[in-house]
Write a protein that holds these residues in place. Structure first.
Motif, short mmCIF file in Angstrom:
data_model
loop_
_atom_site.label_atom_id
_atom_site.label_comp_id
_atom_site.label_asym_id
_atom_site.label_seq_id
_atom_site.Cartn_x
_atom_site.Cartn_y
_atom_site.Cartn_z
N PRO A 128 0.79 -1.24 0.00
CA PRO A 128 0.00 0.00 0.00
C PRO A 128 0.82 1.28 0.00
CG PRO A 128 0.06 -0.95 2.19
CD PRO A 128 0.76 -1.93 1.29
N PHE A 129 2.16 1.18 0.04
CA PHE A 129 2.99 2.39 0.08
C PHE A 129 4.01 2.41 -1.06
CE2 PHE A 129 2.07 0.89 4.42
CZ PHE A 129 1.18 1.89 4.82
N SER A 130 3.78 1.60 -2.10
CA SER A 130 4.78 1.43 -3.15
C SER A 130 4.76 2.53 -4.21
CB SER A 130 4.59 0.07 -3.83
OG SER A 130 3.26 -0.05 -4.35
N SER A 131 3.70 3.33 -4.27
CA SER A 131 3.62 4.41 -5.26
C SER A 131 2.71 5.50 -4.71
CB SER A 131 3.05 3.88 -6.58
OG SER A 131 1.68 3.53 -6.43
N THR A 167 -4.40 4.18 0.17
CA THR A 167 -4.25 3.75 1.57
C THR A 167 -4.82 4.79 2.53
OG1 THR A 167 -2.27 2.44 1.05
CG2 THR A 167 -2.58 3.09 3.35
N VAL A 168 -4.58 6.05 2.25
CA VAL A 168 -5.13 7.13 3.09
C VAL A 168 -6.66 7.10 3.05
CG1 VAL A 168 -5.34 9.63 3.35
CG2 VAL A 168 -3.10 8.60 2.89
N ALA A 169 -7.21 6.90 1.84
CA ALA A 169 -8.68 6.86 1.69
C ALA A 169 -9.26 5.64 2.43
CB ALA A 169 -9.05 6.81 0.22
N PHE A 204 -0.53 -6.28 -0.01
CA PHE A 204 0.79 -6.83 -0.28
C PHE A 204 0.71 -8.13 -1.07
CE2 PHE A 204 2.92 -4.16 2.99
CZ PHE A 204 4.08 -3.87 2.29
N THR A 205 -0.22 -8.98 -0.70
CA THR A 205 -0.22 -10.34 -1.25
C THR A 205 -1.04 -10.51 -2.53
OG1 THR A 205 -2.09 -10.92 0.22
CG2 THR A 205 0.15 -11.39 1.02
N VAL A 206 -1.97 -9.57 -2.80
CA VAL A 206 -2.84 -9.75 -3.97
C VAL A 206 -2.92 -8.49 -4.83
CG1 VAL A 206 -5.14 -10.40 -4.78
CG2 VAL A 206 -4.23 -11.45 -2.69
N PHE A 207 -3.54 -7.45 -4.30
CA PHE A 207 -4.02 -6.36 -5.14
C PHE A 207 -2.92 -5.50 -5.75
CE2 PHE A 207 -7.63 -7.08 -2.14
CZ PHE A 207 -8.49 -7.61 -3.08
N SER A 208 -1.77 -5.39 -5.10
CA SER A 208 -0.71 -4.54 -5.66
C SER A 208 0.20 -5.29 -6.62
CB SER A 208 0.14 -3.95 -4.52
OG SER A 208 0.81 -4.99 -3.83
#
Length: 209
Positions: free
Chosen positions: A17-20, A27-29, A68-72
């Motif tokens: 959630p913090f990669s871009s 992530t904030v939303a 981390f494991t799926v959506f990104s």
């Protein structure tokens, strides 16, 4: 070894959630939505501030976990499936790759926070059996989504190690649960045995002990 571990950590820094900047905004939303949702539940059910905190923490950790494991992750062209249980130990014996050790340790640690957090806000996870079932459900959902969305390798080993971590987190919760009899809190130490055995086996295979 330190350089190789840092290299593996760098690989995972490209996910999550913090990669871009876009992921950070999302992530904030999501975090704001979790806070508002739990606050609404808090006022409707008249829960304590502690319940509110652990509900927020649990939902936020679940979001981070699935991010981390799926959506990104970027989808691959083919479905990836590993049907053999404990195949990672066989690979470690054959290749000795540190990356396999890193993967096993990471999967064991992944659900430790969830195993600790959930009993505070989810009554069904306040027992050993409830913790195991919940750990299998969460890990199974991750693996199934990775498979059908083509965003990772489905592994029974991951579910096995995730549940071990979930049980370890529950054990930490149970050891410090003042509402339990003293003997139950002492017995909760046994929940750390599986993760300790995994650590011992890995160290033995790598020749560290």
């Amino acid at each position: 070894m330190k350089e190789r571990i840092l290299y593996y950590i760098k690989i995972y820094s490209h996910y999550g959630p913090f990669s871009s900047p876009q992921d950070i905004r999302l992530t904030v939303a999501v975090t704001a939505g979790i806070l508002v949702l739990c606050l609404l539940i808090h006022f409707l059910t008249k829960q304590s501030a502690k319940d509110y905190f652990f509900q927020c923490a649990t939902l936020w950790y679940l979001y981070v976990l699935f991010s981390f494991t799926v959506f990104s992750r970027n989808p691959s062209p083919d479905y990836a499936y590993q049907g053999y249980l404990l195949w990672s130990y066989q690979e470690l014996l054959e290749t000795g790759r540190l990356y396999v050790v890193f993967q096993i340790v990471l999967n064991c640690c992944m659900l430790i926070p969830l195993g600790f957090l959930m009993p505070f806000c989810c009554p069904w996870t306040r027992t050993f059996s409830g913790t195991v079932v919940t750990g299998m459900a969460v890990s199974g959902a991750v693996e199934a989504m990775q498979l059908f969305m083509k965003r990772g390798l489905f592994e029974w080993d991951d579910i096995f190690h995730n549940v071990i971590g979930m049980v370890a987190g529950y054990g930490i919760y149970a050891m410090f649960d003042s509402k339990r009899p003293w003997w139950q809190r002492i017995l909760a130490v046994a929940c750390e045995i599986p993760i300790g055995m995994v650590a011992y086996i890995l160290a033995k295979i790598k020749g560290w002990i």
